[in-house]
Design a protein around this motif. Sequence first.
Motif, PDB file in Angstrom:
ATOM      1  N   LYS A 450       0.801  -1.223   0.000  1.00  0.00           N
ATOM      2  CA  LYS A 450       0.000   0.000   0.000  1.00  0.00           C
ATOM      3  C   LYS A 450       0.837   1.278   0.000  1.00  0.00           C
ATOM      4  N   GLY A 451       2.164   1.153   0.017  1.00  0.00           N
ATOM      5  CA  GLY A 451       3.003   2.340  -0.091  1.00  0.00           C
ATOM      6  C   GLY A 451       3.291   3.042   1.213  1.00  0.00           C
ATOM      7  N   VAL A 452       3.025   2.401   2.368  1.00  0.00           N
ATOM      8  CA  VAL A 452       3.451   3.004   3.629  1.00  0.00           C
ATOM      9  C   VAL A 452       4.969   3.135   3.633  1.00  0.00           C
ATOM     10  N   VAL A 453       5.637   2.145   3.059  1.00  0.00           N
ATOM     11  CA  VAL A 453       7.086   2.204   2.835  1.00  0.00           C
ATOM     12  C   VAL A 453       7.336   1.965   1.352  1.00  0.00           C
ATOM     13  N   ASP A 454       8.466   2.469   0.853  1.00  0.00           N
ATOM     14  CA  ASP A 454       8.813   2.279  -0.558  1.00  0.00           C
ATOM     15  C   ASP A 454       9.461   0.924  -0.801  1.00  0.00           C
ATOM     16  N   ALA A 455      10.163   0.418   0.194  1.00  0.00           N
ATOM     17  CA  ALA A 455      10.834  -0.878   0.077  1.00  0.00           C
ATOM     18  C   ALA A 455      10.912  -1.491   1.462  1.00  0.00           C
ATOM     19  N   PHE A 456      11.187  -2.797   1.493  1.00  0.00           N
ATOM     20  CA  PHE A 456      11.297  -3.479   2.782  1.00  0.00           C
ATOM     21  C   PHE A 456      12.534  -4.371   2.760  1.00  0.00           C
ATOM     22  N   ALA A 457      13.392  -4.195   3.757  1.00  0.00           N
ATOM     23  CA  ALA A 457      14.561  -5.049   3.938  1.00  0.00           C
ATOM     24  C   ALA A 457      14.198  -6.121   4.956  1.00  0.00           C
ATOM     25  N   VAL A 458      14.243  -7.376   4.526  1.00  0.00           N
ATOM     26  CA  VAL A 458      13.678  -8.418   5.383  1.00  0.00           C
ATOM     27  C   VAL A 458      14.260  -9.774   4.995  1.00  0.00           C
ATOM     28  N   ASP A 459      14.057 -10.756   5.854  1.00  0.00           N
ATOM     29  CA  ASP A 459      14.521 -12.118   5.622  1.00  0.00           C
ATOM     30  C   ASP A 459      13.777 -12.726   4.424  1.00  0.00           C
TER      31      ASP A 459
END
Length: 581
Positions: A450-459
Amino acid sequence: MEQILDGTGAEGMAAACLERLETLARHGRRAVAQAGAFSHEIANQSERVEQALAATRESVGEDTAERTAAALGAEFTVAVETAMGTLSGELARISAHIDARADEAGRIVQEIARLGAVIRMLSLNATIEAARAGEHGLGFAVVASEVRQLADQTRGSAERANASIDFSDVRHEMQQLRAAVSAMLATLQDRAQDTSERIRTVFTQVGGELATIAANNKAIGEALGAVTDSVARAEGRTAAAVELASTAATALREGRPATLPGLMQKAGCRVPPPGYDRLEDVLRRGRLLVAIEPSFVGLSFRRRPGDRLAGLDVDYAEAFARWLGVTCTFLETPWDLCTERLEVAGPEEEADVVWSALPPNTGLGPIAYSRPYTYLDFVLARRAGDHRIRGIGDLGGLTVGVVNDPSAFATLEAAGLRWSGNRQLPGGRVTLGNLVAFTDQGRIHEALAKGVVDAFAVDHPIMHWAASGEDSRWRGRIEVLPGNIAGEPWYYAAAVARDPANFRLLDAIDAFLTWFEGTEERAALERRWQGGITPGRRTYRDEPGGLAGAPELAALWRAAHGGEPERSVPGPRSHRLEMSA
């Protein structure tokens, strides 16, 4: 001090200390409550700001700018074209009317000129005939002369009239007028188009600024949510500490020290009996109590409400329980509280083990780790089709989400990402707009989609199924970029409390993982939840801070009990395996 000295020895001292602890905890509880009230108020304000921003962005956002500019351009173009058509039509009509009248006048003048020529010819003939008549024609000759003069005057007047009604110059001026009017209207149209473009630019800039504000506000909202949860937990723990300190101090003052174990049990602080061995307890009750995060998509989650838990961690924990010959009971706990569940249960059961995406780290408290049960990449995920982001080098000024995990922060920092909390450190390559830490693991994928964040760094396992699973609601909405931000694979380990009573249980976990590693069941599990087996080499021993594992718990056992602990553990299908030292 006098009150302490007047007490009954050690019990009086302990009671006084507990009363002091109760006072401090009560003050801390009041401060936590105030912080909670403030965070709730900020959260409410943030929500109202978000609503206002959403309405404003709808009015002056980039899409609105495009629509407004297009509407202005279209309306002005239609108006100019209509004006040009009307004016051109009127000029053409007037020109045609003038031409028609000029043609008619020309024909009349030509008739007059022709009539004058005929009259002049007749006067010449009359003059000739008068000359032949001699004296008898003198009078007629005079008349003929006058008629000739009149004919000449008529022809002269006709020529002057014909020159006067020549409209060729008027037509030329009309054509020039039409060309000038068309040029002015075209210039006006160009200026109107320039104005609409400027409006579009201004609206787009305003929309971009509002989008940035909205992103910051969303980041604040996420942070406030984490603060609110933390405050609520701190308030609960502080309230329990206040009650325990107060009741324990009273019990000591009244000479009832025997009631202290019961009070501690009531407060969620289990007091095991001397010589307690957790593995024996697990085998006796026939249940392994596993603390696990219930909203970790890909690791431990429900595909649909009401389904049983599924995921990589769930499959591993259940495989270990089968290996022990017991059932597996999952204690669903927020991820950042799972390790607390090993020591403080509150009104619920205390966990035997945490099996929930745990990377060994000193920040997780006094716990001991198994050998790794899986290796994985730490990846970057984006919204599907967002080609702005091809790697961490494209994250400048953007909002990035991350799991609330010390290892994740350290990995991003080592990769050269900087944000408000570490902007001053050297070696930065990319400065983020915001870094949002998510405590609620169930919001990770929707926040990205939904665009709350532009990208996600995750496992990787947390994103693999979500991006590619056939029944995932995020399939086609998010995608995982190739590569590993961490440089080398991460790993997960199971964990128990750092207590000698947990040595044999942790030793059994290590034995199971050694056996399970070469099985087809393990290979299928890894393919299902992260696309295949990722090789790795690191263990908890490679981490800083002197972390503990089974050998360290064995040393604690020897220090507490003397001698070597028994290392006989259950094996596959519940038969016994002798473990070598």
